[in-house]
Design a protein around this motif. Sequence first.
Motif, PDB file in Angstrom:
ATOM      1  N   ASP A 359       2.177  50.113   8.220  1.00 28.22           N
ATOM      2  CA  ASP A 359       3.054  50.947   8.530  1.00 28.22           C
ATOM      3  C   ASP A 359       4.101  50.675   9.629  1.00 28.22           C
ATOM      4  OD1 ASP A 359       2.050  52.529   6.219  1.00 28.22           O
ATOM      5  OD2 ASP A 359       0.813  53.625   7.675  1.00 28.22           O
ATOM      6  N   LEU A 360       3.736  49.734  10.288  1.00 32.32           N
ATOM      7  CA  LEU A 360       4.516  49.393  11.692  1.00 32.32           C
ATOM      8  C   LEU A 360       5.846  48.844  11.291  1.00 32.32           C
ATOM      9  CD1 LEU A 360       3.552  49.720  14.618  1.00 32.32           C
ATOM     10  CD2 LEU A 360       3.193  47.295  14.482  1.00 32.32           C
ATOM     11  N   ASP A 361       5.788  48.074  10.335  1.00 36.75           N
ATOM     12  CA  ASP A 361       7.237  47.381   9.986  1.00 36.75           C
ATOM     13  C   ASP A 361       8.226  48.473   9.677  1.00 36.75           C
ATOM     14  OD1 ASP A 361       8.549  44.968  10.175  1.00 36.75           O
ATOM     15  OD2 ASP A 361       8.764  45.082   7.997  1.00 36.75           O
ATOM     16  N   ALA A 362       7.771  49.648   9.203  1.00 38.27           N
ATOM     17  CA  ALA A 362       8.991  50.567   8.823  1.00 38.27           C
ATOM     18  C   ALA A 362       9.690  51.130  10.129  1.00 38.27           C
ATOM     19  CB  ALA A 362       8.220  51.953   8.196  1.00 38.27           C
ATOM     20  N   GLN A 363       9.035  50.949  11.091  1.00 37.79           N
ATOM     21  CA  GLN A 363       9.528  51.481  12.415  1.00 37.79           C
ATOM     22  C   GLN A 363      10.770  50.526  12.902  1.00 37.79           C
ATOM     23  OE1 GLN A 363       6.572  52.229  15.524  1.00 37.79           O
ATOM     24  NE2 GLN A 363       5.355  53.141  13.713  1.00 37.79           N
ATOM     25  N   ARG A 364      10.770  49.353  12.369  1.00 41.23           N
ATOM     26  CA  ARG A 364      11.799  48.455  12.914  1.00 41.23           C
ATOM     27  C   ARG A 364      13.053  48.838  12.190  1.00 41.23           C
ATOM     28  NH1 ARG A 364      13.514  43.542  10.186  1.00 41.23           N
ATOM     29  NH2 ARG A 364      11.916  44.371   8.701  1.00 41.23           N
ATOM     30  N   GLY A 365      13.146  49.435  11.221  1.00 42.36           N
ATOM     31  CA  GLY A 365      14.604  50.095  10.831  1.00 42.36           C
ATOM     32  C   GLY A 365      15.243  49.025   9.986  1.00 42.36           C
ATOM     33  N   GLY A 366      14.750  48.115   9.412  1.00 42.90           N
ATOM     34  CA  GLY A 366      15.182  47.220   8.603  1.00 42.90           C
ATOM     35  C   GLY A 366      15.748  47.829   7.196  1.00 42.90           C
ATOM     36  N   ASP A 367      16.168  47.003   6.543  1.00 42.39           N
ATOM     37  CA  ASP A 367      16.408  47.388   5.000  1.00 42.39           C
ATOM     38  C   ASP A 367      15.174  47.182   4.104  1.00 42.39           C
ATOM     39  OD1 ASP A 367      18.744  48.363   5.540  1.00 42.39           O
ATOM     40  OD2 ASP A 367      19.941  46.355   4.898  1.00 42.39           O
ATOM     41  N   LEU A 368      14.471  46.173   4.387  1.00 41.78           N
ATOM     42  CA  LEU A 368      13.065  45.899   3.837  1.00 41.78           C
ATOM     43  C   LEU A 368      11.978  46.033   4.640  1.00 41.78           C
ATOM     44  CD1 LEU A 368      14.331  42.586   2.064  1.00 41.78           C
ATOM     45  CD2 LEU A 368      14.009  44.740   0.762  1.00 41.78           C
ATOM     46  N   ILE A 369      11.127  46.647   4.188  1.00 41.57           N
ATOM     47  CA  ILE A 369       9.740  46.692   4.937  1.00 41.57           C
ATOM     48  C   ILE A 369       8.755  45.740   4.437  1.00 41.57           C
ATOM     49  CG2 ILE A 369       8.035  48.349   5.719  1.00 41.57           C
ATOM     50  CD1 ILE A 369      10.128  50.507   4.853  1.00 41.57           C
ATOM     51  N   PHE A 370       8.228  44.740   5.396  1.00 44.16           N
ATOM     52  CA  PHE A 370       7.163  44.079   5.178  1.00 44.16           C
ATOM     53  C   PHE A 370       5.700  44.302   5.520  1.00 44.16           C
ATOM     54  CE2 PHE A 370      11.103  41.727   5.417  1.00 44.16           C
ATOM     55  CZ  PHE A 370      11.037  40.629   4.242  1.00 44.16           C
ATOM     56  N   ASN A 371       5.160  44.059   4.592  1.00 36.42           N
ATOM     57  CA  ASN A 371       3.523  44.233   4.789  1.00 36.42           C
ATOM     58  C   ASN A 371       2.787  42.921   4.890  1.00 36.42           C
ATOM     59  OD1 ASN A 371       3.500  46.862   5.514  1.00 36.42           O
ATOM     60  ND2 ASN A 371       2.694  47.466   3.409  1.00 36.42           N
ATOM     61  N   TYR A 372       2.095  42.391   5.813  1.00 39.43           N
ATOM     62  CA  TYR A 372       1.404  40.950   5.936  1.00 39.43           C
ATOM     63  C   TYR A 372      -0.152  41.381   5.242  1.00 39.43           C
ATOM     64  CZ  TYR A 372      -0.665  36.700   7.666  1.00 39.43           C
ATOM     65  OH  TYR A 372      -0.702  35.418   7.600  1.00 39.43           O
ATOM     66  N   ASP A 373      -0.568  40.709   4.083  1.00 38.27           N
ATOM     67  CA  ASP A 373      -1.786  41.110   3.447  1.00 38.27           C
ATOM     68  C   ASP A 373      -2.922  39.795   3.855  1.00 38.27           C
ATOM     69  OD1 ASP A 373      -0.639  43.297   2.234  1.00 38.27           O
ATOM     70  OD2 ASP A 373       0.092  42.031   0.655  1.00 38.27           O
ATOM     71  N   GLY A 374      -2.345  38.909   4.781  1.00 38.00           N
ATOM     72  CA  GLY A 374      -2.983  37.983   5.265  1.00 38.00           C
ATOM     73  C   GLY A 374      -2.951  36.573   4.506  1.00 38.00           C
ATOM     74  N   ALA A 375      -3.778  35.644   5.114  1.00 39.07           N
ATOM     75  CA  ALA A 375      -3.461  34.149   4.352  1.00 39.07           C
ATOM     76  C   ALA A 375      -4.826  33.488   4.016  1.00 39.07           C
ATOM     77  CB  ALA A 375      -2.891  33.271   5.531  1.00 39.07           C
ATOM     78  N   ASP A 376      -4.717  32.591   2.871  1.00 43.39           N
ATOM     79  CA  ASP A 376      -5.694  31.786   2.630  1.00 43.39           C
ATOM     80  C   ASP A 376      -5.452  30.536   3.065  1.00 43.39           C
ATOM     81  OD1 ASP A 376      -6.420  33.694   0.651  1.00 43.39           O
ATOM     82  OD2 ASP A 376      -5.129  32.731  -0.915  1.00 43.39           O
ATOM     83  N   GLU A 377      -6.217  30.165   4.410  1.00 47.15           N
ATOM     84  CA  GLU A 377      -5.935  28.914   4.769  1.00 47.15           C
ATOM     85  C   GLU A 377      -7.185  28.114   4.707  1.00 47.15           C
ATOM     86  OE1 GLU A 377      -4.728  29.320   9.092  1.00 47.15           O
ATOM     87  OE2 GLU A 377      -3.887  27.425   8.873  1.00 47.15           O
ATOM     88  N   LYS A 378      -7.419  26.870   4.658  1.00 47.98           N
ATOM     89  CA  LYS A 378      -8.277  26.119   4.670  1.00 47.98           C
ATOM     90  C   LYS A 378      -8.671  25.516   6.022  1.00 47.98           C
ATOM     91  CE  LYS A 378      -9.372  24.614   0.105  1.00 47.98           C
ATOM     92  NZ  LYS A 378      -9.449  23.735  -0.961  1.00 47.98           N
ATOM     93  N   TYR A 379      -9.694  25.579   6.379  1.00 46.33           N
ATOM     94  CA  TYR A 379     -10.240  25.197   7.702  1.00 46.33           C
ATOM     95  C   TYR A 379     -11.071  23.747   7.577  1.00 46.33           C
ATOM     96  CZ  TYR A 379      -8.198  28.737  10.293  1.00 46.33           C
ATOM     97  OH  TYR A 379      -7.222  29.659  11.140  1.00 46.33           O
ATOM     98  N   TYR A 380     -11.038  23.153   8.272  1.00 51.53           N
ATOM     99  CA  TYR A 380     -12.293  22.143   8.540  1.00 51.53           C
ATOM    100  C   TYR A 380     -13.162  22.197   9.759  1.00 51.53           C
ATOM    101  CZ  TYR A 380     -10.099  19.644  12.589  1.00 51.53           C
ATOM    102  OH  TYR A 380      -9.753  19.426  14.009  1.00 51.53           O
ATOM    103  N   THR A 381     -14.545  21.985   9.468  1.00 49.76           N
ATOM    104  CA  THR A 381     -15.391  22.340  10.468  1.00 49.76           C
ATOM    105  C   THR A 381     -15.681  20.818  11.440  1.00 49.76           C
ATOM    106  OG1 THR A 381     -17.605  22.903  10.884  1.00 49.76           O
ATOM    107  CG2 THR A 381     -17.573  21.978   8.909  1.00 49.76           C
ATOM    108  N   GLY A 382     -15.864  20.852  12.664  1.00 47.04           N
ATOM    109  CA  GLY A 382     -16.314  19.694  13.280  1.00 47.04           C
ATOM    110  C   GLY A 382     -17.378  19.543  13.650  1.00 47.04           C
TER     111      GLY A 382
END
Lengths: 452, 300
Positions: A359-382
């Motif tokens: 709900d945080l982005d609503a406080q920014r007061g922009g016309d659009l409210i963004f929510n971050y749902d995370g990322a699919d990121e591939k990692y390598y293990t060393g």
Amino acid sequence: MTTTKRGFAHTLWDFFCSLKLSISLLIGLATTSIIGTVIPQGSPPPEYLQTISQNKLQLYDKLGFFDMYHSWWFILLLYLLTVNLVACSIKRLPRVWKIIAEPTLVMDDGFEKSLSLTHEYKMPGDAATLRDKIAAFLKQEFAEPVTTESGGEYHLFAQKNPYCRLGVYVVHLSIIIIFIGALIGSFFGYKGFVNIVEGTSVSTAYTRTEKPIDLGFAVRCEKFSVSFYDTGAPKEFKSILTVLENGKPVPGYEKIPVIVNDPLSYKGITFYQSSYGPAGDGAVHHLSVRAKNGGAPVKLIARQGESVNLPGGGTMHVLESTQEVKSFIPEFSGPAAKIEVHAPNGQTQSFIVFRNYPDLDAQRGGDLIFNYDGADEKYYTGLQVAKDPGVWVVWLGCTLMVVGIMMAFFMSHKRLWIRVAAGRVTLGGTASKNPAGFQLVFDDLADKLKKM
Amino acid sequence: MNAVLFYSTLGIYFVATVAYLAYLIKPRETLGQASRWLITAGFLLHCAFTLDRYLEAGRTPITNLHESLSFFSLSIVGVFIIIERKYKVFILGSFVTPVALILMLVSTIFPTAITPLNPALKSKWLAVHTTVAFFGYATFAVAFGAAIMYLIQEHFLKSKKLGAMYQKLPSLDKLDDINYRCLTFGFPLLTLAIISGAIWAETAWGTYWSWDPKETWSLITWFVYAALLHGRLTTGWRGKKAAILAIIGFFVLLFTFIGVNLLLPGLHSAQSLDFLARTKKSSFPIWKPIVSHPDFPDGN
């Protein structure tokens, strides 16, 4: 000719047997070892090489200072120490063995004078009866005695821990065994590393000099994950690994979790968690966006750096992202992304969106409210890859060293002699270590013997 | 609770140190006895503090400088109490307790917060390796105290100034004996510390020995004390030479404990333990926390 040859061989032998050589070598090894802790080893970083002059660089290189623990002169010192250890042991061992195997059974007058602890008392009774009584006493209070008869007198000898005299030689042997283990490792083992991207497998490791090593099997990284403490500090690095033979998972080696301090071993090759990183083909971010004045949220999929069209015109792209924002902004936790939004009117705005604070982005007061749902990121293990068939030899050496040190430092060869003549008993004793401690034992025994 | 125990310990150590220093000036039997009771009480409180912290943190409390210095102080006091009871030399306390007090004071400079353990330190070897190492350090610290007393006493004997101080210090033989005794306990403990460290390194980094500065300096310390042990087999090395070498050994040891991390990191930090970090530095951003040594969990 022969005499000088023998003279030379003799001198050489004496040289290698000398304690002075041992001490000089130990001090020499201690002093020279400092070099490698001051000068960076291996391939020194370029920043370092910039700070030293060309002449110095050449000199250091010639002297092997950049890999000093493997330089010829350092190895020579270690070999000299080994020869010195062996020579010293060969020279002294027979004498020590003789003390153990052929103990002095009879305490004559001369020998008695050489002992620091003696005690003499008058005792009634004939020699044979006294002998039996004292033998029983020794067996109960100290150790089973050996009795010798000589000149009408009885000599009793008893000892404790004679083998502890060998402790020093056990330690010397253990050092040689550790060296052998290290040599086996350097000839038949290797150290390398692999980077495995999640979902893929590798069958080749690389050494420090980027030389490929065929593992003979493959390892697949099923998943890599990092967990964090509340403080944002890393808690655990974990790779889930599967060993593959001919492309098929090996039973018992499927989905094995590998964390720091808990490696995976297969066919003598061990894999250690050592690092990780993004696989490089870019993360796929999930976001949702809705208008300030209501309306259903729209799901967005944005590849790292890629521009995405927004409902109602305009575009956005992800500038950077993190799995754990705490280390950057301590007040927040969880995944976060910094995004840049280009509004249709040409206005550009960049801000951070957090997955855990929808709900945080609503406080920014922009016309659009963004929510971050995370990322699919591939990692390598060393993973650090090591094969060292000598390691068990090294552990054997270490065990022997501990045993040898215990024998050498904490056990004492205690010996007692008792001369029994009619009406007179003489007690003598000596210990290889801790004379003060032995004196207490000796006085106690003498006291008990008197009261017997 | 934890802080209360810590500062009570610090307070008692302070009073005990004052009492031992007073004993140096006026060696009365009652004063010696009182000092001994004080330091023993302080030690018990210190043990309670360490145990409390162990329970609170759920791990051996030797993972940062604050904890390490406090544990170093605890082991020195523990070893001192044993040696003092055995040799009945109150005056050794005048030389050893100030060291323990200073270590405690220095430890207050560093952050006391219990920080979560970084992944490299999550091992059953943490407890074994650190405890053994610190008790080894402590016996060498007491040997150092005895060696200093030896040199002072010898100075008095040589200059024929057999004043009050000479009377108070134990005989040269006794001091040499204490020095040797500490060596026969310190050396095995140091050996165990190095071996347990090697086993730990093998499970964490895949190599039991990699000549990193910490390992190398511990080996240098081992070489120095091994030389001293062998030197003592020859008659000329007992007494003064042994005392000097015990002092040198202790400075080498202090460097191993603290100096390595404070003075060498710019050139050769714990990072270089792994060649991965060196050859592929740029692509391994999080390498550092994985490898650092327990004394300095964050590599600084």
